[in-house]
Design a protein around this motif. Structure first.
Motif, mmCIF file in Angstrom:
data_model
loop_
_atom_site.group_PDB
_atom_site.id
_atom_site.type_symbol
_atom_site.label_atom_id
_atom_site.label_comp_id
_atom_site.label_asym_id
_atom_site.label_seq_id
_atom_site.Cartn_x
_atom_site.Cartn_y
_atom_site.Cartn_z
ATOM 1 N N ASN A 22 0.901 -1.161 0.000
ATOM 2 C CA ASN A 22 0.000 0.000 0.000
ATOM 3 C C ASN A 22 0.935 1.206 0.000
ATOM 4 O OD1 ASN A 22 -1.482 -2.155 2.019
ATOM 5 N ND2 ASN A 22 -2.882 -1.185 0.583
ATOM 6 N N LEU A 24 2.313 4.999 -0.136
ATOM 7 C CA LEU A 24 1.956 6.352 0.295
ATOM 8 C C LEU A 24 1.909 7.234 -0.956
ATOM 9 C CD1 LEU A 24 1.444 8.210 2.709
ATOM 10 C CD2 LEU A 24 3.910 8.530 2.912
ATOM 11 N N GLU A 47 16.000 1.923 5.401
ATOM 12 C CA GLU A 47 14.559 1.971 5.144
ATOM 13 C C GLU A 47 14.041 0.578 4.815
ATOM 14 O OE1 GLU A 47 10.892 3.784 2.597
ATOM 15 O OE2 GLU A 47 12.892 4.013 1.746
ATOM 16 N N GLY A 49 11.292 -1.731 3.300
ATOM 17 C CA GLY A 49 10.169 -1.708 2.349
ATOM 18 C C GLY A 49 10.080 -0.382 1.620
ATOM 19 N N ALA A 50 11.079 -0.103 0.767
ATOM 20 C CA ALA A 50 11.159 1.212 0.115
ATOM 21 C C ALA A 50 10.035 1.439 -0.890
ATOM 22 C CB ALA A 50 12.508 1.356 -0.579
ATOM 23 N N ALA A 54 8.465 6.695 -1.811
ATOM 24 C CA ALA A 54 7.795 7.866 -1.211
ATOM 25 C C ALA A 54 8.605 8.440 -0.041
ATOM 26 C CB ALA A 54 6.394 7.476 -0.736
ATOM 27 N N LEU A 55 9.115 7.559 0.830
ATOM 28 C CA LEU A 55 9.903 8.031 1.976
ATOM 29 C C LEU A 55 11.391 8.062 1.650
ATOM 30 C CD1 LEU A 55 8.131 5.970 4.812
ATOM 31 C CD2 LEU A 55 7.937 8.432 4.433
ATOM 32 N N LEU A 75 10.095 -3.518 -8.110
ATOM 33 C CA LEU A 75 10.125 -2.213 -7.439
ATOM 34 C C LEU A 75 11.546 -1.669 -7.317
ATOM 35 C CD1 LEU A 75 7.447 -2.512 -4.592
ATOM 36 C CD2 LEU A 75 7.219 -1.588 -6.893
ATOM 37 N N ASP A 97 15.013 -9.734 1.490
ATOM 38 C CA ASP A 97 13.980 -9.947 2.498
ATOM 39 C C ASP A 97 14.523 -9.365 3.809
ATOM 40 O OD1 ASP A 97 12.335 -10.900 4.490
ATOM 41 O OD2 ASP A 97 12.134 -12.898 3.620
ATOM 42 N N ILE A 98 13.826 -8.399 4.373
ATOM 43 C CA ILE A 98 14.328 -7.734 5.576
ATOM 44 C C ILE A 98 14.525 -8.733 6.723
ATOM 45 C CG2 ILE A 98 12.028 -7.049 6.465
ATOM 46 C CD1 ILE A 98 15.303 -5.030 6.736
ATOM 47 N N PRO A 121 5.400 -3.455 5.825
ATOM 48 C CA PRO A 121 4.395 -4.386 5.317
ATOM 49 C C PRO A 121 3.635 -4.958 6.529
ATOM 50 C CG PRO A 121 6.644 -5.247 4.988
ATOM 51 C CD PRO A 121 6.778 -3.881 5.568
ATOM 52 N N ILE A 124 4.201 -8.473 8.360
ATOM 53 C CA ILE A 124 5.409 -8.859 9.114
ATOM 54 C C ILE A 124 5.871 -7.757 10.079
ATOM 55 C CG2 ILE A 124 6.303 -10.630 7.512
ATOM 56 C CD1 ILE A 124 8.179 -8.452 6.366
HETATM 57 C C1 LIG Z 1 3.448 -0.622 2.891
HETATM 58 S S1 LIG Z 1 4.552 -0.764 1.492
HETATM 59 C C2 LIG Z 1 5.482 0.727 1.730
HETATM 60 C C3 LIG Z 1 6.129 1.244 0.482
HETATM 61 C C4 LIG Z 1 6.736 2.655 0.576
HETATM 62 N N1 LIG Z 1 7.722 2.749 1.619
HETATM 63 C C5 LIG Z 1 5.652 3.689 0.819
HETATM 64 O O1 LIG Z 1 5.573 4.214 1.947
HETATM 65 O O2 LIG Z 1 4.906 3.960 -0.097
HETATM 66 C C6 LIG Z 1 5.624 -2.060 2.105
HETATM 67 C C7 LIG Z 1 6.813 -2.397 1.200
HETATM 68 O O3 LIG Z 1 7.534 -3.457 1.825
HETATM 69 C C8 LIG Z 1 7.973 -4.394 0.852
HETATM 70 N N2 LIG Z 1 8.156 -5.691 1.526
HETATM 71 C C9 LIG Z 1 7.212 -6.581 1.879
HETATM 72 N N3 LIG Z 1 7.754 -7.632 2.520
HETATM 73 C C10 LIG Z 1 9.096 -7.382 2.575
HETATM 74 C C11 LIG Z 1 10.204 -8.109 3.108
HETATM 75 N N4 LIG Z 1 10.048 -9.281 3.721
HETATM 76 N N5 LIG Z 1 11.430 -7.564 3.003
HETATM 77 C C12 LIG Z 1 11.612 -6.365 2.386
HETATM 78 N N6 LIG Z 1 10.594 -5.644 1.861
HETATM 79 C C13 LIG Z 1 9.355 -6.150 1.949
HETATM 80 C C14 LIG Z 1 6.873 -4.371 -0.202
HETATM 81 O O4 LIG Z 1 7.324 -4.822 -1.451
HETATM 82 C C15 LIG Z 1 6.459 -2.903 -0.189
HETATM 83 O O5 LIG Z 1 7.166 -2.169 -1.157
#
Ligand SMILES: C[S@@+](CC[C@H](N)C(=O)[O-])C[C@H]1O[C@@H](n2cnc3c(N)ncnc32)[C@H](O)[C@@H]1O
Length: 283
Positions: A22, A24, A47, A49-50, A54-55, A75, A97-98, A121, A124
């Motif tokens: 989702n 921003l 950061e 989940g870039a 947006a951030l 992405l 994967d974070i 996300p 998690i």
């Molecule tokens: C809520 S979105 C936020 C995106 C952006 N930072 C924003 O604010 O618009 C979460 C992001 O985390 C990434 N993500 C989901 N699971 C992840 C993981 N295990 N490790 C790294 N990134 C992950 C997704 O692909 C997504 O881009």
């Protein structure tokens, strides 16, 4: 910042629900979050989940360096192009994967204060938080966006229905405060609930120090594992492998009524309980 809808369409992408995507979509909200984060030019930001950046972009303008992690290959490719177009050269993109990233090792290479930020996300968020608590010696602060329900749980006090395992773990080792409330309509696609940005500032040392932190976290997990039960019964039927008699005796030694429930204990009481149990189990 190009709008997420425009970017997603131009790159023929579909936001992935399983990755909590989702995005921003309001640049001024992103700027506001970064401004309230008080990032300094010497700070290094990780950061989580870039996404579409947006951030990432306002953070890169404020910080010395940003390590921007995302698991989604498409992405990362998109963000590479966006960063070039915006002439931002202090961002290191990491397709990862974070939950598998060695945060300590990354922080060691960073010359500067290490700050974690992210619009997490949702699926998690709790796991990430537990990892950060365990890595907190190298993380100065975390500025994280959570779904409102989880944020309220993290900020709850003893006696509230929202007070739980993560609340106690966080209260033990950090000071937390809310930085902003973000409406669901400011994300694309629009999630069901609003979000909240929370700052977690890790303490140099806890006010009430547990003799064995792993034991404390196990006790907290056991106590809230069966939060409807009395503490005696919750501890007895748990991974601590103690019987009801030992549970009641230990609670008594710690000055805690065995008939109380987990949600009524403050951090100091949990620490006392964990220290007493450690002594019993080591005897
Ligand atoms: C809520 S979105 C936020 C995106 C952006 N930072 C924003 O604010 O618009 C979460 C992001 O985390 C990434 N993500 C989901 N699971 C992840 C993981 N295990 N490790 C790294 N990134 C992950 C997704 O692909 C997504 O881009």
């Amino acid at each position: 910042m190009t709008s997420p809808i425009t970017l997603v369409k131009a790159w023929n992408l579909y936001p992935k629900k399983q990755l909590g995507q989702n995005f921003l979509s309001d640049p001024s909200t992103a700027e506001m979050i970064v401004a309230r984060s008080r990032i300094l030019p010497e700070d290094v930001v990780l950061e989580i989940g870039a996404g579409l950046g947006a951030l990432t972009m306002p953070a890169a303008r404020a910080a010395q360096k940003v390590y921007a992690v995302d698991k989604d290959h498409q992405l990362i490719e998109l963000l590479k192009t966006e960063l070039l177009a915006n002439r931002l050269s202090n961002v290191v993109l990491m397709e990862k994967d974070i939950l598998k990233l060695d945060i300590e090792a990354l922080a060691e290479t960073a010359a500067g204060k290490f700050i974690v930020m992210g619009n997490l996300p949702y699926n998690i968020s709790s796991q990430i938080l537990v990892r950060l608590i365990r890595s907190r010696t190298i993380v100065t602060r975390a500025i994280l966006m959570f779904q409102k329900e989880l944020a309220e749980r993290l900020m709850a006090g003893p006696g509230c229905k929202d007070y739980g395992r993560l609340t106690v773990m966080l209260r033990y080792c950090s000071d937390i405060k809310s930085l902003a409330h973000i409406r669901a309509s400011l994300f694309y696609p629009k999630p069901k609930v609003d979000s909240q940005v929370i700052q977690i500032k890790f303490k140099d040392a806890p006010e009430y120090r547990a003799d064995d932190e792993e034991m404390l976290f196990k006790v907290v997990k056991a106590a809230f594992g069966k939060r409807r039960k009395t503490l005696r019964n919750a501890l007895a039927g748990s991974e601590l492998h103690i019987d009801a008699k030992i549970a009641a005796g230990t609670l008594g030694n710690a000055g805690i009524d065995p008939m109380r429930r987990a949600e009524t204990l403050d951090v100091e009481e949990f620490v006392r309980l964990s220290n007493c149990l450690g002594k019993v189990l080591n005897d």
